[in-house]
Design an enzyme around this catalytic site. Structure first.
Site, short mmCIF file in Angstrom:
data_model
loop_
_atom_site.label_atom_id
_atom_site.label_comp_id
_atom_site.label_asym_id
_atom_site.label_seq_id
_atom_site.Cartn_x
_atom_site.Cartn_y
_atom_site.Cartn_z
N CYS A 142 64.79 39.76 54.35
CA CYS A 142 63.94 39.29 53.26
C CYS A 142 62.77 38.56 53.91
O CYS A 142 62.70 38.45 55.12
CB CYS A 142 64.70 38.45 52.23
N ASN A 201 64.09 34.80 55.20
CA ASN A 201 65.42 34.73 55.81
C ASN A 201 66.05 33.36 55.56
O ASN A 201 66.69 32.78 56.41
CB ASN A 201 65.35 35.04 57.32
N CYS A 209 61.06 42.50 50.80
CA CYS A 209 60.01 42.25 51.81
C CYS A 209 58.98 43.38 51.81
O CYS A 209 57.99 43.32 52.52
CB CYS A 209 60.59 42.01 53.19
N CYS A 220 58.58 45.38 56.23
CA CYS A 220 59.74 45.84 56.98
C CYS A 220 59.39 47.07 57.81
O CYS A 220 58.88 48.04 57.28
CB CYS A 220 60.87 46.23 56.02
#
Length: 139
Positions: free
Chosen positions: A13, A16, A87, A91
């Site tokens: 995410c 984190n 995210c 990513c």
């Protein structure tokens, strides 16, 4: 010679500090030695969200010592399953990996009341993932 490879799962995410930390903690607890677990964030926070720590403590899992980690291409490449939690484009994508996107409310700035339903949904999804991977839930 070597035992069959243990599947590895990476939860990602943005910070984190909440969702990915809860998911990693549940997968570690429920999957035991049957799975490798990592979590990271595209823009990690300084600390895990205190409301998330409190909500997880209610389930008997202490994540107060965890620290948010930065997402690296290495972490993605060495994982079999990559689960993103909001995210988006931050990513990295590698072919041959299994990607899942779990759309969940962001616990950032929320109190423990608001975090509980997110936590419970994450636990439900983690249990489903373990079933899909054929990993027995550790009591």
């Amino acid at each position: 010679m070597s035992s069959p490879a243990v599947p590895s799962v990476l939860f990602v995410c943005v910070h984190n500090a909440g969702r990915s930390q809860m998911a990693a903690a549940f997968l570690s607890r429920l999957g035991g030695d049957g799975v490798q677990v990592r979590s990271a964030g595209s823009a990690p926070a300084d600390a895990v969200n205190p409301a998330v720590v409190e909500a997880m403590k209610e389930t008997g899992i202490d994540i107060s010592a965890e620290t948010p980690k930065v997402l690296t291409a290495d972490a993605v490449q060495s994982s079999d399953v990559v689960i993103t939690m909001g995210c988006g484009d931050a990513c990295p994508y590698f072919p041959g990996k299994r990607y899942l996107d779990w759309t969940l409310d962001d616990p950032a700035g929320q109190g423990v009341q608001a975090v509980r339903p997110i936590r419970d949904e994450i636990e439900r999804r983690v249990r489903g993932l373990l079933a899909e991977l054929g990993i027995e839930v550790t009591p």
